[in-house]
Design a protein around this motif. Structure first.
Motif, PDB file in Angstrom:
ATOM      1  N   GLN A   1       0.829  -1.207   0.000  1.00 20.00           N
ATOM      2  CA  GLN A   1       0.000   0.000   0.000  1.00 20.00           C
ATOM      3  C   GLN A   1       0.864   1.257   0.000  1.00 20.00           C
ATOM      4  N   GLU A   2       1.987   1.200   0.701  1.00 24.57           N
ATOM      5  CA  GLU A   2       2.899   2.346   0.738  1.00 24.57           C
ATOM      6  C   GLU A   2       3.519   2.585  -0.638  1.00 24.57           C
ATOM      7  N   ILE A   3       3.884   1.524  -1.327  1.00 20.01           N
ATOM      8  CA  ILE A   3       4.446   1.669  -2.670  1.00 20.01           C
ATOM      9  C   ILE A   3       3.408   2.267  -3.620  1.00 20.01           C
ATOM     10  N   GLY A   4       2.176   1.767  -3.528  1.00 14.48           N
ATOM     11  CA  GLY A   4       1.107   2.317  -4.360  1.00 14.48           C
ATOM     12  C   GLY A   4       0.899   3.797  -4.113  1.00 14.48           C
ATOM     13  N   LYS A   5       0.981   4.192  -2.850  1.00 13.51           N
ATOM     14  CA  LYS A   5       0.820   5.599  -2.492  1.00 13.51           C
ATOM     15  C   LYS A   5       1.943   6.442  -3.098  1.00 13.51           C
ATOM     16  N   ARG A   6       3.157   5.904  -3.069  1.00  8.97           N
ATOM     17  CA  ARG A   6       4.303   6.671  -3.570  1.00  8.97           C
ATOM     18  C   ARG A   6       4.295   6.831  -5.082  1.00  8.97           C
ATOM     19  N   ILE A   7       3.813   5.837  -5.793  1.00 14.47           N
ATOM     20  CA  ILE A   7       3.798   5.945  -7.258  1.00 14.47           C
ATOM     21  C   ILE A   7       2.459   6.429  -7.791  1.00 14.47           C
ATOM     22  N   GLY A   8       1.506   6.639  -6.886  1.00  8.14           N
ATOM     23  CA  GLY A   8       0.225   7.210  -7.278  1.00  8.14           C
ATOM     24  C   GLY A   8      -0.691   6.281  -8.040  1.00  8.14           C
ATOM     25  N   LEU A   9      -0.652   4.971  -7.696  1.00  7.28           N
ATOM     26  CA  LEU A   9      -1.519   4.011  -8.366  1.00  7.28           C
ATOM     27  C   LEU A   9      -2.349   3.232  -7.351  1.00  7.28           C
ATOM     28  N   PRO A  10      -3.569   2.834  -7.733  1.00  4.69           N
ATOM     29  CA  PRO A  10      -4.352   1.963  -6.854  1.00  4.69           C
ATOM     30  C   PRO A  10      -3.689   0.595  -6.754  1.00  4.69           C
ATOM     31  N   VAL A  11      -3.894  -0.088  -5.628  1.00  5.14           N
ATOM     32  CA  VAL A  11      -3.271  -1.384  -5.384  1.00  5.14           C
ATOM     33  C   VAL A  11      -4.338  -2.469  -5.348  1.00  5.14           C
ATOM     34  N   LYS A  12      -4.098  -3.527  -6.094  1.00  7.83           N
ATOM     35  CA  LYS A  12      -4.971  -4.701  -6.065  1.00  7.83           C
ATOM     36  C   LYS A  12      -4.195  -5.858  -5.451  1.00  7.83           C
ATOM     37  N   LEU A  13      -4.679  -6.363  -4.316  1.00  4.92           N
ATOM     38  CA  LEU A  13      -4.022  -7.464  -3.629  1.00  4.92           C
ATOM     39  C   LEU A  13      -4.578  -8.786  -4.142  1.00  4.92           C
ATOM     40  N   ILE A  14      -3.684  -9.648  -4.633  1.00  8.04           N
ATOM     41  CA  ILE A  14      -4.097 -10.947  -5.159  1.00  8.04           C
ATOM     42  C   ILE A  14      -3.457 -12.024  -4.286  1.00  8.04           C
ATOM     43  N   PRO A  15      -4.252 -12.698  -3.428  1.00  8.66           N
ATOM     44  CA  PRO A  15      -3.686 -13.682  -2.501  1.00  8.66           C
ATOM     45  C   PRO A  15      -3.406 -15.027  -3.156  1.00  8.66           C
TER      46      PRO A  15
END
Length: 269
Positions: free
Chosen positions: A72-86
């Motif tokens: 989530q932190e990486i997504g915030k830094r690059i300005g993209l939504p994050v989709k978690l795929i377990p």
């Protein structure tokens, strides 16, 4: 004079802040982002097979853990939504990044996997350990790799890959996943169980008559991995390496481990 020094300090700080901001802007460029997350969403593979990295929230049934926080932190830094795929196993997680199903994974650094994956420096170090039944004559790690011993290990896990290379005399029996190791072991398969020290200790509480062997047989470095088949993967890996270094130095990783009550691991150097 004091006023002059104060103003000079303010000017130097402003120049430093601008320099750091400018460097960050140069690092994060549109071409890298497009290569890193071509769908416009950062798809992150989350390995639920290792409880130190992540697990499923019992209420929301969504992934949670240290790797989720970092993603989530990486997504915030690059300005993209994050989709978690377990995924249930590390092997499945690695397969997904190789086929392009996900853009980023959190897995153990391993030379077998390294042919297709580019790694950042490690963010967490985890211990691999052995467990036996209380009645077993085996007392130390040195007594494990002996003819007629059978080691139960999660298929495709970092422990499986390591033991496949290192074990010369004992046999390896592969469980479907790391979570299934102790259940297979208690059902009569093998005479030694191998895996994440914390996972084995947790599983041992469900059964009587089990004990851990002292020490560890390996240390596993957990890192971020991306497919090296994509354009600009070297630049992306360098950027993520910088992020991981910052998250370790700032205490972000340590705080995430504390928040998720992680034991049996430490922040990597």
């Amino acid at each position: 004079m004091n006023k002059f020094l104060f103003c000079l300090a303010i000017l130097c700080f402003s120049q430093l802040s601008y320099s750091q901001s400018n460097r960050t802007m140069k690092t994060i460029n549109p071409a890298m982002i497009t290569s890193f997350a071509p769908t416009g969403t950062l798809r992150v593979g989350i390995n639920l097979g290792n409880p130190i990295l992540a697990n499923e929230d019992p209420i929301s049934h969504q992934p949670q853990g240290v790797t989720v926080d970092i993603a989530q932190e990486i997504g915030k830094r690059i300005g993209l939504p994050v989709k978690l795929i377990p995924f249930k196993t590390a092997g499945n997680t690695v397969d997904a990044v190789k086929t392009g199903e996900v853009d980023l994974v959190f897995v153990a650094i391993d030379p077998v996997r390294g042919a297709d994956i580019s790694y950042t420096p490690a963010y967490i170090q985890i211990e691999g350990a052995y467990m036996v039944k209380a009645s077993s004559p085996i007392q130390s790690n040195e007594q494990v790799d002996v003819a007629n011993n059978e080691i139960v290990v999660g298929k495709g896990s970092a422990y499986d890959l390591y033991l496949t290379r290192e074990i010369k005399h004992a046999a390896l029996l592969r469980a479907a996943s790391s979570q299934a190791v102790v259940d297979d072991f208690m059902s009569g398969k093998g005479n030694i169980a191998a895996g994440v020290k914390q996972q084995l200790e947790s599983d041992a509480k469900r059964y009587d008559g089990l004990r851990m062997l002292p020490g560890r047989f390996m240390v596993i470095n957990q890192a971020i991995g991306i497919p090296n088949a994509r354009p600009q993967y070297e630049q992306t890996t360098a950027y993520l390496a910088d992020v991981i270094t910052q998250l370790k130095q700032s205490g972000f990783v340590a705080q995430a481990m504390k928040r998720h009550q992680i034991e049996g691991a430490r922040v990597a150097d």
